[in-house]
Design a protein around this motif. Sequence first.
Motif, PDB file in Angstrom:
ATOM      1  N   CYS A  12       9.630  -6.909   2.892  1.00  0.00           N
ATOM      2  CA  CYS A  12       8.523  -7.624   3.542  1.00  0.00           C
ATOM      3  C   CYS A  12       7.298  -8.362   2.761  1.00  0.00           C
ATOM      4  CB  CYS A  12       7.890  -6.919   4.846  1.00  0.00           C
ATOM      5  SG  CYS A  12       9.007  -6.295   6.018  1.00  0.00           S
ATOM      6  N   THR A  13       7.250  -7.397   1.642  1.00  0.00           N
ATOM      7  CA  THR A  13       6.180  -8.048   0.633  1.00  0.00           C
ATOM      8  C   THR A  13       6.596  -9.090   0.045  1.00  0.00           C
ATOM      9  OG1 THR A  13       5.437  -5.609   0.369  1.00  0.00           O
ATOM     10  CG2 THR A  13       4.587  -6.751  -1.419  1.00  0.00           C
ATOM     11  N   LEU A  14       7.904  -9.344  -0.124  1.00  0.00           N
ATOM     12  CA  LEU A  14       8.548 -10.473  -0.889  1.00  0.00           C
ATOM     13  C   LEU A  14       8.831 -11.706  -0.080  1.00  0.00           C
ATOM     14  CD1 LEU A  14      10.917  -8.342  -3.203  1.00  0.00           C
ATOM     15  CD2 LEU A  14       9.105  -9.488  -4.026  1.00  0.00           C
ATOM     16  N   ILE A  15       8.797 -11.515   0.971  1.00  0.00           N
ATOM     17  CA  ILE A  15       9.020 -12.795   2.000  1.00  0.00           C
ATOM     18  C   ILE A  15       8.531 -14.014   1.943  1.00  0.00           C
ATOM     19  CG2 ILE A  15       7.338 -12.299   3.784  1.00  0.00           C
ATOM     20  CD1 ILE A  15      11.200 -13.209   4.210  1.00  0.00           C
ATOM     21  N   HIS A  16       7.353 -13.889   1.272  1.00  0.00           N
ATOM     22  CA  HIS A  16       6.689 -15.149   0.878  1.00  0.00           C
ATOM     23  C   HIS A  16       6.672 -15.796  -0.513  1.00  0.00           C
ATOM     24  CE1 HIS A  16       3.536 -12.042  -0.063  1.00  0.00           C
ATOM     25  NE2 HIS A  16       2.780 -12.900  -0.619  1.00  0.00           N
ATOM     26  N   GLN A  17       7.480 -15.074  -1.348  1.00  0.00           N
ATOM     27  CA  GLN A  17       7.949 -15.269  -2.473  1.00  0.00           C
ATOM     28  C   GLN A  17       6.570 -15.244  -3.495  1.00  0.00           C
ATOM     29  OE1 GLN A  17      10.129 -19.056  -2.370  1.00  0.00           O
ATOM     30  NE2 GLN A  17      11.931 -17.950  -2.124  1.00  0.00           N
ATOM     31  N   PRO A  18       5.872 -14.140  -3.736  1.00  0.00           N
ATOM     32  CA  PRO A  18       4.557 -14.055  -4.300  1.00  0.00           C
ATOM     33  C   PRO A  18       4.975 -13.957  -6.010  1.00  0.00           C
ATOM     34  CG  PRO A  18       5.088 -12.014  -3.662  1.00  0.00           C
ATOM     35  CD  PRO A  18       6.187 -12.727  -3.122  1.00  0.00           C
ATOM     36  N   GLU A  19       4.133 -14.626  -6.768  1.00  0.00           N
ATOM     37  CA  GLU A  19       4.198 -14.602  -8.169  1.00  0.00           C
ATOM     38  C   GLU A  19       3.855 -13.224  -8.723  1.00  0.00           C
ATOM     39  OE1 GLU A  19       1.755 -17.398 -10.144  1.00  0.00           O
ATOM     40  OE2 GLU A  19       2.063 -18.961  -8.420  1.00  0.00           O
ATOM     41  N   ALA A  59       0.827  -1.185   0.083  1.00  0.00           N
ATOM     42  CA  ALA A  59       0.028   0.098   0.016  1.00  0.00           C
ATOM     43  C   ALA A  59       0.859   1.338   0.037  1.00  0.00           C
ATOM     44  CB  ALA A  59      -0.756   0.024   1.089  1.00  0.00           C
ATOM     45  N   GLN A  60       0.413   2.327  -0.130  1.00  0.00           N
ATOM     46  CA  GLN A  60       0.895   3.436  -0.228  1.00  0.00           C
ATOM     47  C   GLN A  60       1.587   3.866   1.239  1.00  0.00           C
ATOM     48  OE1 GLN A  60      -1.155   7.130  -1.770  1.00  0.00           O
ATOM     49  NE2 GLN A  60      -2.258   6.025  -3.169  1.00  0.00           N
ATOM     50  N   GLN A  61       1.019   3.832   2.108  1.00  0.00           N
ATOM     51  CA  GLN A  61       1.330   3.696   3.543  1.00  0.00           C
ATOM     52  C   GLN A  61       1.681   2.162   4.062  1.00  0.00           C
ATOM     53  OE1 GLN A  61       2.802   6.668   4.731  1.00  0.00           O
ATOM     54  NE2 GLN A  61       1.924   7.512   3.134  1.00  0.00           N
ATOM     55  N   PHE A  62       2.686   1.545   3.742  1.00  0.00           N
ATOM     56  CA  PHE A  62       2.682   0.102   4.244  1.00  0.00           C
ATOM     57  C   PHE A  62       3.195   0.180   5.785  1.00  0.00           C
ATOM     58  CE2 PHE A  62       5.152  -3.971   4.740  1.00  0.00           C
ATOM     59  CZ  PHE A  62       4.396  -4.493   4.038  1.00  0.00           C
ATOM     60  N   SER A  63       2.507  -0.825   6.307  1.00  0.00           N
ATOM     61  CA  SER A  63       2.784  -0.770   7.826  1.00  0.00           C
ATOM     62  C   SER A  63       3.850  -1.384   8.221  1.00  0.00           C
ATOM     63  CB  SER A  63       1.293  -1.473   8.406  1.00  0.00           C
ATOM     64  OG  SER A  63       0.327  -0.631   8.012  1.00  0.00           O
ATOM     65  N   LEU A  64       4.997  -0.879   8.458  1.00  0.00           N
ATOM     66  CA  LEU A  64       6.065  -1.226   9.235  1.00  0.00           C
ATOM     67  C   LEU A  64       5.896  -0.969  10.631  1.00  0.00           C
ATOM     68  CD1 LEU A  64       8.892  -0.132   6.534  1.00  0.00           C
ATOM     69  CD2 LEU A  64       8.086  -2.327   6.861  1.00  0.00           C
ATOM     70  N   TYR A  65       6.611  -1.686  11.493  1.00  0.00           N
ATOM     71  CA  TYR A  65       6.554  -1.583  12.819  1.00  0.00           C
ATOM     72  C   TYR A  65       7.973  -1.092  13.300  1.00  0.00           C
ATOM     73  CZ  TYR A  65       2.442  -4.349  12.646  1.00  0.00           C
ATOM     74  OH  TYR A  65       1.275  -4.801  12.402  1.00  0.00           O
ATOM     75  N   GLY A  66       7.897   0.397  13.638  1.00  0.00           N
ATOM     76  CA  GLY A  66       9.016   1.167  13.884  1.00  0.00           C
ATOM     77  C   GLY A  66       9.776   0.906  15.079  1.00  0.00           C
ATOM     78  N   GLU A  67       9.305   0.078  16.002  1.00  0.00           N
ATOM     79  CA  GLU A  67      10.042  -0.453  17.204  1.00  0.00           C
ATOM     80  C   GLU A  67      10.911  -1.814  16.957  1.00  0.00           C
ATOM     81  OE1 GLU A  67      10.700   1.325  20.018  1.00  0.00           O
ATOM     82  OE2 GLU A  67       9.624   2.862  18.874  1.00  0.00           O
TER      83      GLU A  67
END
Length: 312
Positions: free
Chosen positions: A151-158, A86-94
Amino acid sequence: MDEVPPIIETHALTRDFKKTRAVDSLDLSIRPGELFGLVGPDGAGKTTTLRLLAGLLDITSGSAKVAGYDLARQPEAIKRKIGYMAQQFSLYGELSVAENLSFFADLYDVPPAELEERTERLLAFAGLTEFKDRRAAYLSGGMQKKLALACTLIHQPEILLLDEPTTGVDPVSRREFWDILTDLNLGGTTIIVSTPYMDEADRCLRVGLMYEGHMVVCAEPRQIRAMVKGELIELRPDDWQAAAALVATLPGVFEVQTYGELLHVFVDSADRRLPGIEAALGEHGLACRSIRRATPRMEEAFISLVGHLEED
């Protein structure tokens, strides 16, 4: 040889939000391994289209298949095949860089035996290895975007669905991000990316221009550039407002676009009209620092096409 079926295909795909039709009868066909750009003004329906394809929104009407799964009946199955940013991807800053990757791996049930190898490979791929123990909140904007992609690629999407992934980052980070996308695409990943940057759209195999929920143009970048009427003259006058008003009235001028103090003038013949434009500016006491022929880019084509749509 049989033609390879599309990996994404929609027919009259429609999504309403109360009285607003965000996506209207969208027909789209994406080939496996394609890098497809989605452009359009704010509110055109780009984000809603990507969220529909990611299985995050219900369909109002129409149909779609993603990686062989029906979007209406099998949205959960689709999520295993796609990576959505998404435009604002939810990373966890801590959390650290490595901890964020581990968290998203758990979300997608990545086998623990494969996690370390995938993490190290993605960190190296994104240029984040030396920052793996740094908290995400303390990364630069460009690094945060690259971590979000990892993080978006960690599950190896097609399939990757990326919603304006480089908005708000510096030009160097944008280029690095696109180098990563190009490598992924060369490796066979299908990518649909929405972008406000026309130089990025120019790097795609095909580009779709959306306007008020419709796909109004879908073609290769060179074909879209060729849709602009006329030839281009670029001039830099001292008084751009007065010059633009004057030039727009001259014979053979189709359109005048402004880029700061720079004017892009589309004419029926650059060779014929350039001397006349220069003479008219001189007669009205409008000095011009430079005037020359130029080649239209995606940006000029986009502005011209959207301008004509708004006039219609």
